[in-house]
Write an enzyme that holds these catalytic residues in place. Structure first.
Site, PDB file in Angstrom:
ATOM      1  N   HIS A 208      -9.652   1.436  -0.532  1.00 56.04           N
ATOM      2  CA  HIS A 208      -9.387   2.142   0.720  1.00 56.04           C
ATOM      3  C   HIS A 208     -10.730   2.255   1.456  1.00 56.04           C
ATOM      4  CE1 HIS A 208      -5.598   3.308  -1.107  1.00 56.04           C
ATOM      5  NE2 HIS A 208      -5.283   4.154  -0.154  1.00 56.04           N
TER       6      HIS A 208
ATOM      7  N   GLU B  51     -10.483   4.407   6.785  1.00 60.14           N
ATOM      8  CA  GLU B  51      -9.327   5.231   7.170  1.00 60.14           C
ATOM      9  C   GLU B  51      -9.902   6.394   7.990  1.00 60.14           C
ATOM     10  OE1 GLU B  51      -7.358   7.100   3.835  1.00 60.14           O
ATOM     11  OE2 GLU B  51      -5.615   7.692   5.012  1.00 60.14           O
TER      12      GLU B  51
ATOM     13  N   ASP C  28       2.251   3.781   2.531  1.00 58.95           N
ATOM     14  CA  ASP C  28       1.258   4.738   2.010  1.00 58.95           C
ATOM     15  C   ASP C  28       1.888   5.847   1.157  1.00 58.95           C
ATOM     16  OD1 ASP C  28      -1.353   5.438   1.535  1.00 58.95           O
ATOM     17  OD2 ASP C  28      -1.755   6.293   3.508  1.00 58.95           O
TER      18      ASP C  28
ATOM     19  N   HIS D 220       0.872  -1.178   0.000  1.00 56.56           N
ATOM     20  CA  HIS D 220       0.000   0.000   0.000  1.00 56.56           C
ATOM     21  C   HIS D 220       0.905   1.223   0.000  1.00 56.56           C
ATOM     22  CE1 HIS D 220      -3.559   2.294   2.121  1.00 56.56           C
ATOM     23  NE2 HIS D 220      -2.944   3.030   1.204  1.00 56.56           N
TER      24      HIS D 220
HETATM   25  N1  HPA Z   1      -6.142   7.594   1.500  1.00 57.86           N
HETATM   26  C1  HPA Z   1      -6.852   7.948   0.429  1.00 57.86           C
HETATM   27  N2  HPA Z   1      -6.294   8.334  -0.692  1.00 57.86           N
HETATM   28  C2  HPA Z   1      -4.962   8.393  -0.751  1.00 57.86           C
HETATM   29  C3  HPA Z   1      -4.184   8.055   0.328  1.00 57.86           C
HETATM   30  C4  HPA Z   1      -4.803   7.608   1.508  1.00 57.86           C
HETATM   31  O1  HPA Z   1      -4.172   7.264   2.517  1.00 57.86           O
HETATM   32  N3  HPA Z   1      -2.894   8.218  -0.044  1.00 57.86           N
HETATM   33  C5  HPA Z   1      -2.909   8.646  -1.316  1.00 57.86           C
HETATM   34  N4  HPA Z   1      -4.168   8.755  -1.754  1.00 57.86           N
HETATM   35 ZN    ZN Z   2      -3.379   4.924   0.591  1.00 60.48          ZN
END
Ligand code: HPA
Ligand code: ZN
Length: 335
Positions: free
Chosen positions: A197, A200, A277, A18
């Site tokens: 995703h 988060e 990330d 990721h």
């Molecule tokens: N979340 C959502 N979009 C993203 C992220 C993330 O952590 N990193 C890069 N684009």
């Molecule tokens: Zn991401």
């Protein structure tokens, strides 16, 4: 106090499943690319840009992340950015890397998809050898329309044999995975592994959505920790979570790493992995993420090893490569 050291972690074979190419550029590389393309950044120096890496939340980060995409213009830029990440990952002891890339930031500026795909895939092919593998995950933006996501799927079709999977990132709140149900079904019907995703900044319900979409992996997914039934389902189904602890810390998803749910998810049997990330933005590559977690959560050596094994099990690699990664870890631990 943890017995885990940085040198121990760096020497172990790891995955980075990721990681966003657009978020992998060091400030110095960003300035080099800007100069190459005749662009002027609004910071006077790489140091000033690095000092701007203090974020309130995910949308605050994404504003800078999308702005910085302007420095990537040509096939050579995409190639060089990918090569720089792969070199750095290898130095970090990463043995298998999967790179997210979102074409929409560039197609909107008129850059041909072929320049992106040929640059990135060329650099991946050059970097791979018996000890190191890598692949591309094409990612769509959830804050744009479903039709725009379908356009990406059509545009990358000529390279489908060399794409490991299709994912989705961007501004999460208000854009649940189910908004893209037909898109994910289409990507799966086209034969792609999929990931999204979820959880988060968004709630546990978005992670439940992701599970219901039958994706192979969930990126982040940490909000699931608030829902014990969901945690039990994730563990029972073995769906991996690609967790990015320093990202979560820097985007204020958690107040501290000690309060991060990684350890509790791991101990509940969820297949959690540790990933970087957008490493320069969040102050750490995979080794730094693992070390910070080991220290803040007092992870044992066995728990670290489980996190690495989970990475190999979650990777989109042929079975002989997966077995080789596991064997390399065994050898490294024995040596
Ligand atoms: N979340 C959502 N979009 C993203 C992220 C993330 O952590 N990193 C890069 N684009
Ligand atoms: Zn991401």
């Amino acid at each position: 106090m943890t017995e885990i050291t940085e040198a121990f972690l760096r020497a172990l074979p790891k995955t980075d499943l990721h990681m966003h190419l657009e978020g992998s550029l060091e400030p110095e590389t960003m300035f080099m690319l800007a100069q190459r393309n005749g662009l002027t950044l609004r910071w006077p120096s790489p140091e000033a840009l690095r000092a701007a890496y203090a974020f309130r939340d995910l949308p605050d980060f994404l504003a800078l992340y999308f702005e910085a995409c302007a420095v990537l213009c040509s096939e050579r830029d995409f190639h060089d950015a990918t090569a720089a990440y792969l070199r750095r990952a290898r130095q970090d002891g990463v043995a298998h890397a999967e790179i997210f890339f979102g074409p929409q930031s560039f197609t909107e500026r008129g850059i041909p998809v072929a320049a992106m795909m040929d640059g990135i895939l060329g650099a991946i092919a050059e970097a791979e050898d018996a000890a190191f593998s890598a692949g591309l995950l094409v990612s769509v933006h959830r804050h744009r329309s479903e039709e725009a996501a379908f356009e990406v799927l059509r545009a990358v079709e000529p390279w489908s044999d060399r794409i490991l999977g299709i994912g989705m990132g961007g501004a999460e709140i208000g854009n649940p995975p189910m908004k893209f149900a037909r898109f994910f079904r289409a990507a799966q019907d086209a034969g792609f592994p999929t990931m999204v995703h979820a959880g988060e900044e968004g709630p546990a319900a978005y992670v439940r959505d992701a599970l219901d979409l039958d994706v192979q992996r969930i990126d982040h997914g940490v909000a699931a920790a608030a829902d014990p039934a969901l945690v039990a389902d994730l563990a029972a189904r073995g769906v991996p979570l690609t967790v990015c602890p320093l990202s979560n810390l820097r985007l204020n998803v958690v107040p501290s790493l000690a309060a991060h749910p990684l350890a509790s998810l791991l101990r509940a049997g969820v297949r959690v992995t540790v990933n970087s990330d957008d490493p320069p933005y969040f102050g750490g590559w995979v080794t730094e993420n693992l070390l910070a977690c080991a220290q803040a959560m007092d992870l044992s050596r066995a728990e670290i090893v489980q996190l690495l094994r989970n990475g190999f099990d979650a990777a989109f690699v042929p079975e002989p490569r997966r077995a080789a990664l596991h064997a390399q870890l065994e050898a490294s631990l024995a040596g």
